[in-house]
Design an enzyme around this catalytic site. Sequence first.
Site, PDB file in Angstrom:
ATOM      1  N   THR A 109      13.292  12.716   0.817  1.00 54.30           N
ATOM      2  CA  THR A 109      14.699  12.293   1.425  1.00 54.30           C
ATOM      3  C   THR A 109      14.671  10.666   1.374  1.00 54.30           C
ATOM      4  O   THR A 109      13.748  10.235   1.560  1.00 54.30           O
ATOM      5  CB  THR A 109      14.644  12.852   2.924  1.00 54.30           C
ATOM      6  OG1 THR A 109      14.798  14.137   2.888  1.00 54.30           O
ATOM      7  CG2 THR A 109      15.922  12.250   3.643  1.00 54.30           C
ATOM      8  N   CYS A 152      -5.263  -7.157   0.216  1.00 52.53           N
ATOM      9  CA  CYS A 152      -5.805  -5.873   0.136  1.00 52.53           C
ATOM     10  C   CYS A 152      -7.021  -5.874  -0.041  1.00 52.53           C
ATOM     11  O   CYS A 152      -7.870  -5.204   0.147  1.00 52.53           O
ATOM     12  CB  CYS A 152      -4.749  -5.109  -0.737  1.00 52.53           C
ATOM     13  SG  CYS A 152      -4.330  -5.768  -2.031  1.00 52.53           S
TER      14      CYS A 152
END
Length: 389
Positions: A241, A328
Site C-alpha cells: 500500500t 551507517c
Amino acid sequence: MKSIYMDYAATTPVDKEVINEMIPYFDNKYGNASSIHSYGREAFDAIEISRDQVAKLINANPDEIIFTSGGTESDNLAIKGVAYKNKDKKDAKGFQIITCAIEHPAVLETCKHLEKNGFKVKYLPVDKYGIINLDVLEKTISKDTFMISVMFANNEIGTIEPIGEIGKIARRNNILFHTDAVQAVTKNLIDVNKLNIDLLSISSHKIYGPKGIGALFIRKGVKLHTLMHGGGHENGLRSSTLNTSGIVGLGKACELGQKRMNKDVAHMKNLRDLLIKNILTIEECYLNGHPEKRLANNSHFRFTAVEGESLNLMLDEKGIAAATGSACSSKKLQASHVLLAIGLKPEEAHGSLRFTLGRMNTKEEVEYVSNLLPGIVKKLRKMSPLWNR
Ligand SMILES: Cc1ncc(COP(=O)(O)O)c(C=O)c1O
C-alpha cells in the site's frame, strides 16, 4: 550550550512546509490509493502530484518514477531488478556489472550479493580525490557488461563523479546506467535525458523530507524484476500500500528543493568555503575529496595524530554535530572504505571528520566551529603518542 547541526549528509530536518503538506494524509485524508471510493481517489491524486514533482526535479516523465522506502531500496531494486531480469532473458548480454569502490553500502552490498548469485562485478578504483578513471571504465567494459552503477556524488567526501561522461560511454556501448543520486539531488542540476541516466535513486530524508520514503527513476522501456511480490502496486514493481503521507512529503521536498536550489547552493557553498579556509589553517590538517568537484555542502578533513572519533565526541560535548565516516558505518571500527580507496592509510582515515552543511546553517555557526576546533585538535594531540612535536 550551543546546538549546531553540521551532519546534513546523514539526514536533514523535515521542512515545515513539507510537514504541513503531509499532515492531512495522516488525519482526514487517510484513504488507500488503490480504493475506488473518494477517499482512495483523494490519496491517488495526491500521489500523482508527488510523482510529477519528483519527475520534474530530474526532468523525467512522471510514469518513469516509482516510490520506494528510501535510497537503499531504490539502489537494491535498480541493481538486483535489472540483474535478475537480465538473467531471465534468452538473449541476455551477459552477467557483468561495473560499479566503483567508493559506492554507498546500499550499492556495494547489493553487488556482493549478486556476486554470490553468479554475477560478475568489477569495482572501479578511484584517484586520490575519489574520481573514477574513464579510460579504465572503457577498458573494463566487456561483451558481458549489462549495467554500470556509479554514484552521482559521494556521501563521505562529497566528490562528484563525471556522470555525463559515464552516461555517454554507457549509451555508446548499449549498457544501462544507474546512479545513486541520494546526496546530489537538489544540490546539482540533474537532467536524466541529457546525462543518459537510465535509473536514478533518490532518498527523501536527505532533502528535508521524511524518513522511510524514496524514489527510483526507471527510464521508459527498462525492464526490472520486482523484489517485492504482492498486490502489484507501482506497475507490479513494488507491491505494498502506498505511503501517501511520505510520498506527499517527498514530492513537496522535491518541489521546494528545485525552487530553492540556486539560493541554497550559493548559501552552502559560501559557508563550506569559509569553513574549509578556516579549518585548513590548523597545522597538518588536509582536505579529503576534490577541491572543486564536490557537493556544495560537504567539507571533509583529516588531522595528523588525531582520532576522528574523539574529535567528534568532543565536538558533541560542545553541542556540535559532525560525523566520521558515513552515518551507517560510523559505529563500525573499520576505517572507511572510501578513505582507504582514495589512498589514505588506516590511521589517516581514522583521523578524518566530516562537516556537511544545510539550509539552516549560518556564518556565525561556521565561525564558532572554526574557532573551537583548533583548541580541541591541540588538546587531543597533546595526549597522542603520535604527535611528538
Ligand atoms: C549515497 C547514499 N546512498 C544511499 C543511502 C541510503 O539511503 P536511505 O537512508 O534512504 O536508505 C545513503 C544514506 O546515507 C547515501 O548517502
